[in-house]
Design an enzyme around this catalytic site. Structure first.
Site, PDB file in Angstrom:
ATOM      1  N   GLN A 101      -4.605  -5.005   6.425  1.00 21.25           N
ATOM      2  CA  GLN A 101      -5.728  -5.556   5.982  1.00 21.25           C
ATOM      3  C   GLN A 101      -5.408  -7.410   6.252  1.00 21.25           C
ATOM      4  OE1 GLN A 101      -7.914  -5.373   3.706  1.00 21.25           O
ATOM      5  NE2 GLN A 101      -6.694  -4.006   3.266  1.00 21.25           N
ATOM      6  N   ASP A 139       2.801  -4.617   8.395  1.00 25.29           N
ATOM      7  CA  ASP A 139       1.804  -3.667   7.941  1.00 25.29           C
ATOM      8  C   ASP A 139       0.761  -4.545   8.304  1.00 25.29           C
ATOM      9  OD1 ASP A 139      -0.004  -2.430   7.053  1.00 25.29           O
ATOM     10  OD2 ASP A 139       0.277  -1.669   5.124  1.00 25.29           O
ATOM     11  N   LYS A 186     -10.317  -1.162   9.877  1.00 25.60           N
ATOM     12  CA  LYS A 186     -10.519  -2.494   9.268  1.00 25.60           C
ATOM     13  C   LYS A 186     -10.742  -3.150  10.311  1.00 25.60           C
ATOM     14  CE  LYS A 186      -8.579  -0.430   5.691  1.00 25.60           C
ATOM     15  NZ  LYS A 186      -7.141  -0.524   4.831  1.00 25.60           N
ATOM     16  N   HIS A 189       1.181  -1.233  -0.221  1.00 27.07           N
ATOM     17  CA  HIS A 189       0.245   0.223  -0.181  1.00 27.07           C
ATOM     18  C   HIS A 189       1.221   1.016   0.023  1.00 27.07           C
ATOM     19  CE1 HIS A 189      -2.896   2.988   1.974  1.00 27.07           C
ATOM     20  NE2 HIS A 189      -3.673   1.982   1.244  1.00 27.07           N
ATOM     21  N   CYS A 230      -4.740   2.324  -4.067  1.00 28.16           N
ATOM     22  CA  CYS A 230      -3.199   3.109  -3.412  1.00 28.16           C
ATOM     23  C   CYS A 230      -2.107   1.987  -3.406  1.00 28.16           C
ATOM     24  CB  CYS A 230      -3.828   3.054  -1.752  1.00 28.16           C
ATOM     25  SG  CYS A 230      -5.227   4.003  -1.315  1.00 28.16           S
TER      26      CYS A 230
HETATM   27  C1  LIG Z   1      -6.044   0.265   4.628  1.00 31.37           C
HETATM   28  C2  LIG Z   1      -4.577   0.015   4.298  1.00 31.37           C
HETATM   29  C3  LIG Z   1      -3.705   1.080   4.975  1.00 31.37           C
HETATM   30  C4  LIG Z   1      -3.903   2.048   5.376  1.00 31.37           C
HETATM   31  O1  LIG Z   1      -4.652   2.449   6.324  1.00 31.37           O
HETATM   32  P1  LIG Z   1      -5.257   3.869   7.584  1.00 31.37           P
HETATM   33  O2  LIG Z   1      -6.270   3.513   7.912  1.00 31.37           O
HETATM   34  O3  LIG Z   1      -6.066   4.442   5.970  1.00 31.37           O
HETATM   35  O4  LIG Z   1      -4.134   4.145   7.655  1.00 31.37           O
HETATM   36  C5  LIG Z   1      -2.238   0.277   5.149  1.00 31.37           C
HETATM   37  N1  LIG Z   1      -1.890  -1.180   4.829  1.00 31.37           N
HETATM   38  C6  LIG Z   1      -2.829  -1.651   4.044  1.00 31.37           C
HETATM   39  C7  LIG Z   1      -2.422  -3.170   3.234  1.00 31.37           C
HETATM   40  C8  LIG Z   1      -3.969  -1.122   4.263  1.00 31.37           C
HETATM   41  O5  LIG Z   1      -4.537  -2.078   3.403  1.00 31.37           O
END
Ligand SMILES: *Cc1c(COP(=O)(O)O)cnc(C)c1O
Length: 404
Positions: A201, A198, A224, A121, A362
């Site tokens: 997701q 990260d 999320k 992302h 993104c």
């Molecule tokens: C949604 C997402 C982000 C960003 O999250 P925010 O809540 O917008 O800061 C970063 N990495 C991944 C894999 C995502 O799905």
């Protein structure tokens, strides 16, 4: 087995209509929906004990502080962090990554190397590029294959004693690929590199154990995981959080302030300058409780069923191609129809009540890899149904007919 129709009653928004049609919400990878218990927690905070935390001696402030710190402990237990102060409340994944990237600008030197994956992302790419610009460190990229999987042999070759940091997502938001993060972490540690995962997701689908993974940093967003927007976490190993400088200066993050010198507060407050999203943090804890009560095995089972069915039915549409075909994937179907722009499909689906995401998600480097402008992405949560997928498939067929 989950009683999905009963579960759907927990989510008031799922009852609404869009353009005169029942809402079919398949944009869960962008943000998940919020159950009533989480909404109630926010209303309860503002109705009954709205006060600033950690400061007041008065009752409301103490109640708010207790609830906020209880939420931190819930989150600590959920992620299996060793200490509650290793959980830093942030405004979300993006903020969490920026805290670490900015902190490393005082650690990295010219010719140090950092490694990112081709599946990231933008929020796990851009802060590191800014870090490299500032420090002169080099950014290297783990390549991917046509299925949307990282090439682990190539990754091993990128690592050297110059590698200081590796940052990879647990699950790709654009393709749904589940990355082999345990292996990625183990190999990085052999050369002494730290690893940031990260988990934005992954967290709606998987309960990560940061200690058994041995992750140095793990970041996530509440919105999320069925929680509110504007709150998330940075998990960091205590030794790393002590090593990194604070990100922002202000109230709450100091021990003592004089004009000669300020000393910083202990963890977690060192990274929590200013008044946080108090109701959001508390509601995040409630969302974690909600997800655990549903059960992550149940969530995965239902979502796998949805993914398998959607994949099979969508592939019956002639000219439809799915991007992200790893066997290890979660409930994301990214697709295009030959000769049709994804945005046009998304617009027609919306008219039919179906919410999907269109565009580069993104994650423009992934789109560049496939040489496409973007995809239509349908992403499922455990509260979605097989019947809703039938609605999606017939809506896509209709869109195809209208557009090609
Ligand atoms: C949604 C997402 C982000 C960003 O999250 P925010 O809540 O917008 O800061 C970063 N990495 C991944 C894999 C995502 O799905």
């Amino acid at each position: 087995m989950l009683d999905i129709s009963k579960i759907r009653d927990d989510f008031p928004i799922l009852k609404r209509t869009v353009n005169g049609k029942p809402l079919v919400y398949f944009d869960n990878a962008a943000t998940s929906q919020t159950p009533q218990v989480v909404i109630d927690a926010i209303v309860d905070y503002y109705s009954n004990y709205n006060a600033n935390i950690h400061r007041g001696v008065h009752t409301l402030s103490q109640e708010a502080t207790d609830k906020y710190e209880e939420a931190r402990i819930k989150i600590q237990k959920h992620f299996n962090a060793n200490q509650s102060y290793e959980i830093i409340f942030t405004s979300g994944t993006t903020h969490s990554i920026n805290i670490v990237a900015t902190g490393f600008s005082s650690i990295l030197k010219k010719d140090d190397e950092v490694i990112v994956s081709a599946l990231e992302h933008h929020s796990n790419i851009v802060p590191w590029q800014m870090l490299c610009e500032k420090t002169g460190a080099k950014l290297k990229v783990i390549p991917m294959n046509e299925d949307g999987e990282l090439l682990m042999d190539a990754y091993e070759k990128l690592l050297s004693n110059n590698t200081k940091l590796v940052f990879v997502n647990h699950i790709s938001n654009a393709l749904g690929t589940i990355n082999p993060i345990q292996q990625i972490i183990n190999i990085a540690h052999k050369v002494g590199a730290a690893v940031l995962i990260d988990g934005a997701q992954a967290c709606p689908h998987i309960k990560p154990d940061v200690q058994s993974l041995n992750a140095d940093f793990y970041v996530a967003s509440a919105h999320k995981i069925y929680g509110p927007t504007g709150v998330g976490i940075l998990y960091g190993k205590e030794e790393w959080l002590n090593k990194l400088p604070p990100y922002q200066g202000g109230g709450e993050m100091i021990k003592e302030v004089t004009f000669e010198k300020t000393t910083y507060a202990d963890l977690p407050h060192k990274f929590e300058a200013g008044t946080p999203n108090i109701s959001g943090g508390i509601a995040f804890g409630v969302a974690i409780d909600y997800a655990n009560a549903i059960g992550f095995e149940n969530i995965q089972e239902q979502e796998q069923k949805l993914l398998d069915y959607a994949t099979e039915k969508l592939l019956e549409i002639e000219g439809l191609k799915i991007y992200g075909t790893s066997k290890n994937k979660t409930s994301v179907v990214s697709f295009n129809i030959e000769g049709v722009h994804p945005y046009d499909i998304g617009t027609i689906l919306d008219k039919l009540g179906v919410a999907v995401r269109t565009g580069h998600h993104c994650a423009q480097p992934i789109m560049d890899f496939y040489k496409i402008p973007g995809t239509v992405r349908a992403s499922f949560a455990f509260y979605n149904t097989i019947e809703e997928i039938d609605v999606l498939v017939s809506a896509v067929e209709k869109a195809k007919m209208m557009l090609s």
